[in-house]
Design an enzyme around this catalytic site. Structure first.
Site, PDB file in Angstrom:
ATOM      1  N   GLU A  34       0.858  -1.201   0.000  1.00  0.00           N
ATOM      2  CA  GLU A  34       0.000   0.000   0.000  1.00  0.00           C
ATOM      3  C   GLU A  34       0.887   1.241   0.000  1.00  0.00           C
ATOM      4  O   GLU A  34       1.793   1.359   0.812  1.00  0.00           O
ATOM      5  CB  GLU A  34      -0.913  -0.017   1.236  1.00  0.00           C
ATOM      6  CG  GLU A  34      -1.706   1.249   1.474  1.00  0.00           C
ATOM      7  CD  GLU A  34      -2.608   1.642   0.318  1.00  0.00           C
ATOM      8  OE1 GLU A  34      -3.504   0.859  -0.045  1.00  0.00           O
ATOM      9  OE2 GLU A  34      -2.408   2.742  -0.240  1.00  0.00           O
ATOM     10  N   GLY A  40      -7.592   2.409   2.427  1.00  0.00           N
ATOM     11  CA  GLY A  40      -7.967   2.910   1.099  1.00  0.00           C
ATOM     12  C   GLY A  40      -8.900   4.103   1.146  1.00  0.00           C
ATOM     13  O   GLY A  40      -9.039   4.785   2.170  1.00  0.00           O
ATOM     14  N   GLY A 271     -17.785  10.954 -11.111  1.00  0.00           N
ATOM     15  CA  GLY A 271     -17.423   9.537 -11.232  1.00  0.00           C
ATOM     16  C   GLY A 271     -15.965   9.297 -10.919  1.00  0.00           C
ATOM     17  O   GLY A 271     -15.158  10.240 -10.854  1.00  0.00           O
ATOM     18  N   HIS A 454     -43.312  -2.457  17.311  1.00  0.00           N
ATOM     19  CA  HIS A 454     -44.039  -1.203  17.187  1.00  0.00           C
ATOM     20  C   HIS A 454     -43.586  -0.247  18.284  1.00  0.00           C
ATOM     21  O   HIS A 454     -43.505  -0.661  19.442  1.00  0.00           O
ATOM     22  CB  HIS A 454     -45.537  -1.459  17.316  1.00  0.00           C
ATOM     23  CG  HIS A 454     -46.341  -0.207  17.300  1.00  0.00           C
ATOM     24  ND1 HIS A 454     -46.552   0.525  16.136  1.00  0.00           N
ATOM     25  CD2 HIS A 454     -46.989   0.468  18.291  1.00  0.00           C
ATOM     26  CE1 HIS A 454     -47.287   1.581  16.423  1.00  0.00           C
ATOM     27  NE2 HIS A 454     -47.563   1.584  17.720  1.00  0.00           N
TER      28      HIS A 454
HETATM   29  P1  NAI Z   1     -21.566   8.671  -9.966  1.00  0.00           P
HETATM   30  O1  NAI Z   1     -21.299   7.857 -11.160  1.00  0.00           O
HETATM   31  O2  NAI Z   1     -22.459   8.153  -8.893  1.00  0.00           O
HETATM   32  O3  NAI Z   1     -22.209  10.074 -10.408  1.00  0.00           O
HETATM   33  C1  NAI Z   1     -21.583  10.970 -11.300  1.00  0.00           C
HETATM   34  C2  NAI Z   1     -22.659  11.899 -11.856  1.00  0.00           C
HETATM   35  O4  NAI Z   1     -22.014  12.942 -12.569  1.00  0.00           O
HETATM   36  C3  NAI Z   1     -23.610  11.200 -12.826  1.00  0.00           C
HETATM   37  O5  NAI Z   1     -24.927  11.479 -12.449  1.00  0.00           O
HETATM   38  C4  NAI Z   1     -23.249  11.835 -14.174  1.00  0.00           C
HETATM   39  O6  NAI Z   1     -24.347  11.929 -15.047  1.00  0.00           O
HETATM   40  C5  NAI Z   1     -22.749  13.201 -13.759  1.00  0.00           C
HETATM   41  N1  NAI Z   1     -21.828  13.853 -14.695  1.00  0.00           N
HETATM   42  C6  NAI Z   1     -20.844  13.276 -15.418  1.00  0.00           C
HETATM   43  N2  NAI Z   1     -20.168  14.222 -16.113  1.00  0.00           N
HETATM   44  C7  NAI Z   1     -20.760  15.418 -15.810  1.00  0.00           C
HETATM   45  C8  NAI Z   1     -20.522  16.773 -16.190  1.00  0.00           C
HETATM   46  N3  NAI Z   1     -19.514  17.098 -17.010  1.00  0.00           N
HETATM   47  N4  NAI Z   1     -21.340  17.746 -15.693  1.00  0.00           N
HETATM   48  C9  NAI Z   1     -22.346  17.428 -14.841  1.00  0.00           C
HETATM   49  N5  NAI Z   1     -22.606  16.160 -14.451  1.00  0.00           N
HETATM   50  C10 NAI Z   1     -21.816  15.174 -14.914  1.00  0.00           C
HETATM   51  O7  NAI Z   1     -20.121   9.088  -9.409  1.00  0.00           O
HETATM   52  P2  NAI Z   1     -19.706   9.776  -8.036  1.00  0.00           P
HETATM   53  O8  NAI Z   1     -20.859  10.451  -7.396  1.00  0.00           O
HETATM   54  O9  NAI Z   1     -18.512  10.604  -8.381  1.00  0.00           O
HETATM   55  O10 NAI Z   1     -19.292   8.555  -7.123  1.00  0.00           O
HETATM   56  C11 NAI Z   1     -18.208   7.700  -7.530  1.00  0.00           C
HETATM   57  C12 NAI Z   1     -18.438   6.283  -7.077  1.00  0.00           C
HETATM   58  O11 NAI Z   1     -18.336   6.191  -5.674  1.00  0.00           O
HETATM   59  C13 NAI Z   1     -19.803   5.774  -7.475  1.00  0.00           C
HETATM   60  O12 NAI Z   1     -19.679   4.589  -8.210  1.00  0.00           O
HETATM   61  C14 NAI Z   1     -20.518   5.522  -6.193  1.00  0.00           C
HETATM   62  O13 NAI Z   1     -21.300   4.325  -6.221  1.00  0.00           O
HETATM   63  C15 NAI Z   1     -19.397   5.412  -5.153  1.00  0.00           C
HETATM   64  N6  NAI Z   1     -19.878   5.983  -3.915  1.00  0.00           N
HETATM   65  C16 NAI Z   1     -20.754   5.263  -3.162  1.00  0.00           C
HETATM   66  C17 NAI Z   1     -21.279   5.791  -2.020  1.00  0.00           C
HETATM   67  C18 NAI Z   1     -22.288   5.006  -1.246  1.00  0.00           C
HETATM   68  O14 NAI Z   1     -22.423   3.817  -1.460  1.00  0.00           O
HETATM   69  N7  NAI Z   1     -23.052   5.632  -0.352  1.00  0.00           N
HETATM   70  C19 NAI Z   1     -20.911   7.133  -1.535  1.00  0.00           C
HETATM   71  C20 NAI Z   1     -20.038   7.814  -2.445  1.00  0.00           C
HETATM   72  C21 NAI Z   1     -19.536   7.234  -3.565  1.00  0.00           C
END
Ligand code: NAI
Length: 472
Positions: A34, A40, A271, A454
């Site tokens: 790491e 991570g 993303g 409940h």
């Molecule tokens: P995401 O893929 O969830 O969302 C990115 C969003 O940005 C999408 O809605 C997309 O349409 C939009 N987008 C892309 N390019 C753009 C632009 N130029 N202008 C405006 N909008 C745009 O990715 P995110 O939120 O960055 O998260 C990354 C990863 O981390 C995801 O796969 C998510 O599942 C994971 N994650 C999970 C969490 C949880 O389980 N609670 C919490 C935070 C992240």
């Protein structure tokens, strides 16, 4: 001469450390390489710090409306630096727990950047110079990094990704523009809105939360808008500039107009992408497909004995998916039976359902598992749904929670549960029951055998089951 191990893992995130712990429990001599902190992104710059700040900021937000519970406070304020200290303590406690497991099980943690070479040898550029570690097997679990789109001005000071925004102690969040209305976007919007920032989300799709069930995403969007969060869907941030008193985002809205949105901080959350090509040398070329390491259904890469798990390869970038994949691989390597079912075929249906709970820690929380009614219909399944509006739930009334619902999806002939979508308080905890039910193919009748206490939010589950069974 390379140091010899049964298993060498690159990356100590949830995929890597979980695999290491399970391998060591099976008696495999294990090394984890790491270059940053143990744990991570999840532990250090993702799940744990975000949820800590969501919790702290939610308390602050509740205190602002505490008079409805008969509680009056003269002055309510927060110290963002102290909030950061609380968050750091939570992160450290999680990290220390993993370190203790490593120490107890004799797992070697090697600091440095690992690169896969031929014959399952990993070259490590660390504090002690160049060293080599060879494993009978190697697992690559190096994760993904925040993607920054080519927006002019994206490199200006004050424009950050989630990695940085979580670790900055100074308060410059009076006005926040969030580019990307995905999971990180809505969770960070909740944190800063709770702390009274003026928040604007710019999402290029015509709705928030891309692949999420549309009814759930719509309910969250309605809730965020009603609390004053600005949301531009179908919009693009075309430029970020330095203004007289901060940054200016030039946003092209869905109807083609140009809007200028001032911001102290701009968060880019569009993303995360893996960088697999940086993980191996010329003599250990691995197959890459669509920017991810290719693996077979057992997570083996194009090189025998070399496996890849987590965000590096998975389309679903979730900590628990990475951990489950790590356990799955190690169980197979150790010749043990699998304890994790990654897929299930429901009664008589030839459809594979990933049993992956998906949770978003906004207020209200969102949690889903299995498939939606819409997806089931597209697959040609006959389904019936059970729906319950949480407005009528006793616990929601007590806690003054508006809105939210629970929707359960059953295969129509057998009444087997195939999916659940929830948007309500504690949804992220309640989804565990539904994941167990989907994974074990329980029917609506079987789900009814147990009482639900409940008053609890989980009475909403019983009410949704009753609805599917045609009961009141
Ligand atoms: P995401 O893929 O969830 O969302 C990115 C969003 O940005 C999408 O809605 C997309 O349409 C939009 N987008 C892309 N390019 C753009 C632009 N130029 N202008 C405006 N909008 C745009 O990715 P995110 O939120 O960055 O998260 C990354 C990863 O981390 C995801 O796969 C998510 O599942 C994971 N994650 C999970 C969490 C949880 O389980 N609670 C919490 C935070 C992240």
């Amino acid at each position: 001469m390379a140091k010899q191990y049964d298993l060498v893992i690159i990356g100590a995130g949830p995929g890597g450390y979980t695999a290491a712990i399970r391998a060591a429990e099976f008696g495999m001599r294990t090394a984890v390489i790491e270059e940053r902190e143990l744990g991570g992104v999840c532990i250090n710059r993702g799940c744990i710090p975000t949820k800590a700040l969501l919790y702290a900021s939610h308390i602050f937000s509740l205190m602002q409306s505490s008079d409805q519970f008969g509680i009056f406070t003269d002055q309510i304020s927060f110290d963002y630096g102290k909030m950061q200290n609380y968050k750091e303590k939570s992160v450290k406690a999680c990290r220390d727990g993993i370190q203790q497991s490593f120490d107890k099980l004799g797992i070697d943690l090697i600091r440095g950047r690992g690169i896969l070479r031929r014959d399952r040898t990993v070259e490590v550029h660390g504090e002690d110079g160049l060293e080599f570690y060879q494993g009978k097997y190697v697992i690559l679990a190096a994760g993904a990094k925040a993607f920054i789109p080519p927006i002019p001005g994206a490199n200006l000071p004050g424009v950050v990704t989630s990695d940085r925004i979580l670790n900055e102690g100074d308060w410059n969040y009076g006005r926040v523009v969030i580019i990307g209305g995905g999971v990180i976007g809505v969770e960070m919007a909740s944190i800063f809105h709770n702390l009274c920032s003026q928040v604007t989300i710019v999402e290029k799709n015509d709705h928030l939360l891309g692949p999420m069930d549309r009814k759930v995403a719509g309910e969250l969007e309605h809730s965020l808008r009603s609390r004053g969060i600005g949301i531009y869907c179908g919009a693009q941030c075309e430029q970020i500039e330095e203004g007289k008193s901060g940054l200016i985002c030039r946003i092209r809205t869905a109807d083609g107009q140009m809007v200028e949105q001032p911001a102290g901080t701009v968060l880019i959350a569009v993303g995360r992408k893996p960088a697999p090509e940086k993980l191996f040398g010329e003599d250990a070329k691995l197959r890459i497909e669509e920017g991810r390491l290719w693996t077979d259904e057992n997570f083996q890469t194009s090189q025998e004995g070399v496996y890849a798990i987590g965000d590096l390869t998975a389309k679903t970038q979730l900590a628990h998916v990475a951990a489950a994949q790590g356990v799955f691989v190690v169980e197979a390597l150790a010749g043990k039976p699998h304890t994790i079912r990654l897929e299930v075929v429901p009664n008589g249906m030839f459809v594979r359902l990933p049993i992956v709970p998906n949770c978003i820690y906004t207020n209200p929380e969102i949690a889903t598992v299995g498939i939606t009614e819409e997806a089931a219909k597209k697959l040609g399944m006959h389904v019936r749904t059970g729906y319950y509006s949480m407005n009528d739930n006793g616990k929601s009334i007590i806690t003054r929670t508006d809105g939210g619902f629970i929707c359960l999806v059953f295969e129509a002939y057998s009444n087997t549960i195939v999916g659940a979508q929830m948007i309500c308080p504690r949804a992220t905890d309640m989804i565990g029951e539904m994941a167990t039910a989907v994974a074990n193919g329980l029917t609506a009748e079987q789900l009814s055998y147990a009482m639900r206490a409940h008053p609890t939010y989980s009475e909403g589950i019983q009410a949704a089951i009753n609805d599917a069974l045609g009961k009141c």
